[in-house]
Design an enzyme around this catalytic site. Sequence first.
Site, PDB file in Angstrom:
ATOM      1  CG  HIS A  24      -1.962  -1.024   1.238  1.00 13.06           C
ATOM      2  ND1 HIS A  24      -2.827  -1.205   0.184  1.00 13.06           N
ATOM      3  CD2 HIS A  24      -2.281  -1.971   2.174  1.00 13.06           C
ATOM      4  CE1 HIS A  24      -3.645  -2.221   0.462  1.00 13.06           C
ATOM      5  NE2 HIS A  24      -3.325  -2.707   1.651  1.00 13.06           N
ATOM      6  CG  ASP A  41      -2.928  -8.414   0.720  1.00 15.49           C
ATOM      7  OD1 ASP A  41      -2.151  -8.783   1.616  1.00 15.49           O
ATOM      8  OD2 ASP A  41      -3.911  -7.658   0.925  1.00 15.49           O
ATOM      9  CG  HIS A  53      -6.419  -5.164   1.858  1.00 17.63           C
ATOM     10  ND1 HIS A  53      -5.846  -6.058   2.738  1.00 17.63           N
ATOM     11  CD2 HIS A  53      -7.553  -4.705   2.452  1.00 17.63           C
ATOM     12  CE1 HIS A  53      -6.603  -6.138   3.834  1.00 17.63           C
ATOM     13  NE2 HIS A  53      -7.632  -5.331   3.690  1.00 17.63           N
ATOM     14  CG  ASP A 111      -4.982  -9.997   3.517  1.00 16.49           C
ATOM     15  OD1 ASP A 111      -4.753 -10.484   2.388  1.00 16.49           O
ATOM     16  OD2 ASP A 111      -4.674  -8.824   3.818  1.00 16.49           O
TER      17      ASP A 111
HETATM   18 ZN   LIG Z   1      -4.065  -7.185   2.814  1.00 24.24          ZN
END
Ligand SMILES: [Zn+2]
Length: 338
Positions: A157, A194, A196, A275
């Site tokens: 991120h 991931d 995200h 995740d």
């Molecule tokens: Zn994540």
Amino acid sequence: MEGSLNAPKCSSWSDSRLLSHPSLARAIFQRVSLAFITHPECQLHEMGEGHPERPERLAAIEDKLITSRLDYVISRHEAPLATREQLLRVHDPDYVDALAALSPKEGLVQIDPDTAMNPHTFRAALRAAGAAVLGVELVLGGKADAAFCAVRPPGHHAERARAMGFCFFNNVAVAAAHALDRLGLTRVAVVDFDVHHGNGTEDAFRNDSRVLMVSTFQHPFYPGSGVEGRSERMVNVPLEAGAGSREFRAAVEQDWLPALHRFQPQLILFSAGFDAHRDDGMAFLRFQESDYSWVTAQVRDVALRYASGRIVSLLEGGYDLDVLGRCVAAHLGELVAW
Ligand SMILES: [Zn+2]
């Protein structure tokens, strides 16, 4: 640097329990070398009581390495600190300086609602990015066939001038830039599973024709990006809450693999977040442990075809300790299973 580069840590070549695991037996006899890169300082970074991105995540991986007997086939390496030059390939100098200046002498400094620095965070972040660089050096230098960086803080991120989402430096982007700018590669692929979207990685390479990014992520969900600007080199596949193995594997087969074969990467980097697992409470995708084995095998076959098998994988998310340990073991088991 610690660890032996060549010799698997096997006390007995005829250890029957070890050889009963086909992947590990193959790894030993074919002497596939998997570098495992980490550093004790990565466990000193903490963001407050109850925070899911916690030091115990790395301990859970270490425990599972032992119980799965993967410990026998890895070579351990201590992560160096990333240099300023390595960071500035993907981060602004003012940002790196500001982060260093924010580093507290004690207590926590909140960077965003989810992201904080303690006195050890800055060095842990340098270790995480340094691990990524070392992984690339080992694999491209022929000293390891593949590498896994068991590091925190994670990175995908982190944007050019912004820490967010538990991330400070974009480890996978630092790795890709090192391979491209320092070691002369011209095509590097980033594979991000991931839950995200890796907004920071996309931020780093959106306009760089030397990088292909393929990813899946829950959408709509944090950080909300990834659904605009899809291109031949930014192959983002958003998945709705509740999507599981079927949807993930369809995305890989229909979107990722054709893009990877067209691109013919010379090196593949994983942003390996776990995740999206059904039992991880962070989000609402329903991947299973077997999906991580499967996707690793799919990508490994691409790497074997175009990149001499060269893969560097970096830990991103994954917050249920038991699930994280098992999924990392499944991922590593396929990295050594040529
Ligand atoms: Zn994540």
